[in-house]
Design an enzyme around this catalytic site. Structure first.
Site, PDB file in Angstrom:
ATOM      1  CG  ASP A 203      -1.971   1.099   1.161  1.00  0.00           C
ATOM      2  OD1 ASP A 203      -3.060   0.831   0.628  1.00  0.00           O
ATOM      3  OD2 ASP A 203      -1.707   2.220   1.649  1.00  0.00           O
ATOM      4  CG  ASN A 211      -4.923  11.026  -5.726  1.00  0.00           C
ATOM      5  OD1 ASN A 211      -4.210  11.151  -6.715  1.00  0.00           O
ATOM      6  ND2 ASN A 211      -5.444   9.871  -5.364  1.00  0.00           N
ATOM      7  CG  HIS A 216      -7.432  12.490  -8.950  1.00  0.00           C
ATOM      8  ND1 HIS A 216      -7.539  11.376  -8.146  1.00  0.00           N
ATOM      9  CD2 HIS A 216      -8.274  13.412  -8.421  1.00  0.00           C
ATOM     10  CE1 HIS A 216      -8.413  11.601  -7.187  1.00  0.00           C
ATOM     11  NE2 HIS A 216      -8.876  12.832  -7.328  1.00  0.00           N
ATOM     12  CG  ASP A 220      -3.980   8.555 -12.601  1.00  0.00           C
ATOM     13  OD1 ASP A 220      -4.376   8.022 -11.542  1.00  0.00           O
ATOM     14  OD2 ASP A 220      -4.742   8.979 -13.484  1.00  0.00           O
ATOM     15  CD  GLU A 246      -4.439   3.916  -1.754  1.00  0.00           C
ATOM     16  OE1 GLU A 246      -4.737   4.268  -0.596  1.00  0.00           O
ATOM     17  OE2 GLU A 246      -5.237   3.988  -2.714  1.00  0.00           O
ATOM     18  NE  ARG A 266      15.849  -6.759  -4.412  1.00  0.00           N
ATOM     19  CZ  ARG A 266      16.067  -7.988  -4.858  1.00  0.00           C
ATOM     20  NH1 ARG A 266      17.268  -8.541  -4.750  1.00  0.00           N
ATOM     21  NH2 ARG A 266      15.080  -8.681  -5.395  1.00  0.00           N
TER      22      ARG A 266
END
Length: 342
Positions: A203, A211, A216, A220, A246, A266
């Site tokens: 997440d 946003n 937006h 994106d 997301e 990593r």
């Protein structure tokens, strides 16, 4: 031509990307003199701030009578290391042929999706390509590309090009089917460690603020770059999905718990070090779990619990569900009504 036609019939009978890709590789590998065929994932990675993102390659599925390519270990490398392919993509040509070293002749066929190149087929043989051989390979490739474009509409996320939620169930079932055959390896401490399959939920931290603050369009752009980092951080045999918004899911195949920790951290570090245009630094939280712990909805739920713990306790970290249970941070009893699944 009869074997080729039979393989084309078999190839177009598949209904998912993985089987289709394996089928076209198998078809091409059966042609006379072909030594190796593989798919290459192509993605962009940002460098220093204000620098144009560079294109990178990572090997995916491959088949070979005898491996000829030193990069078959699936390590990512800059596209610039294959200048003939780089020129082909820059000029948007259908294919490129080159001989990078004595006795090795390579043909590349880029695959375009939504006006971006995401994948490339690479065919290697030990002699130069005759014109009729090039035409046969291109014909097989065009059938594959046309059929793949049909599948893309239903199986790929339109924004990132990653697999979507719809494809997860079948890939996850395939992942579980492989668990019974997993081997063991010796760890740094000299003890035998089982190789397992792992599922991670990823997440983007504070994505709503991105946003709200930048709009937006930049949101994106963050998701597109995040997808590129995911591609470069995992192997061709692993699977990465965008579940929506997301949130991403990774199926990490055939590795030990210790290595899974390293691989996910990593990736987290790579995101932290990335410079996102206009936005700056972004971090991610990751929760992961072994796929041996129950039915799919329960496994997803446990990974989601680990993710929730990571976000609740500072974000920008990787949490393993088994460690959280051992430390008493989460309860191992989970019902389907306890967790909200995306």
């Amino acid at each position: 031509m009869q074997p080729i036609l039979a393989n084309l019939v078999e190839m177009t009978g598949h209904r998912d990307h993985l089987r289709l890709e394996v089928s076209v590789l198998s078809t091409l590998q059966k042609l006379p003199s072909i030594r190796q065929v593989r798919s290459l994932d192509i993605f962009r990675r940002s460098g220093a701030q204000h620098m144009r993102p560079r294109m990178w390659l990572q090997a995916g599925q491959w088949m070979a009578a005898k491996a000829l390519d030193p990069h078959s270990d699936e390590q990512s490398m800059p596209l610039s290391e294959l200048p003939a392919l780089a020129r082909c993509i820059e000029a948007r040509e259908a294919s490129a042929v080159d001989s990078p070293r004595k006795g090795v002749h390579v043909m590349w066929l880029p695959i375009w999706l939504h006006d971006e190149v995401h994948t490339c087929l690479e065919v290697t043989q030990s002699r130069s390509f005759a014109q009729h051989k090039i035409e046969i390979i291109q014909s097989v490739f065009f059938v594959y590309q046309n059929y793949q474009s049909l599948l893309d509409y239903s199986e790929r996320d339109a924004l990132t090009g990653l697999f979507n939620r719809k494809t997860f169930d079948e890939e996850f079932s395939r992942c579980l089917a492989n668990e019974a055959t997993e081997a063991k390896e010796i760890g740094p401490d000299g003890r035998s460690q089982p190789r397992q399959q792992w599922l991670a939920v990823v997440d983007v931290d504070h994505f709503k603020q991105v946003n709200d603050r930048f709009g937006h369009l930049y949101g994106d752009e963050v998701l597109i770059l995040m997808a590129n980092i995911l591609r470069s951080s995992f192997r061709g045999q692993d699977r990465v999905f965008r579940f929506g918004g997301e949130e991403f899911v990774v199926l990490l195949r055939s590795t030990t718990l210790e290595m899974a920790h390293k691989i996910f951290n990593r990736f987290r570090q790579a995101v932290q070090e990335e410079s996102f245009p206009q936005v700056g630094q972004i971090t991610v939280s990751v929760g992961f779990v072994s796929t041996q712990l129950g039915i799919p909805v329960e496994i997803l739920g446990r990974a989601d619990q680990a993710l929730y713990h990571a976000k609740k306790n500072g974000r920008n970290q990787v949490c393993f569900y088994g460690d959280l249970v051992a430390q008493g941070h989460v309860n191992d009893e989970l019902s389907q009504g306890d967790v909200e699944f995306f």
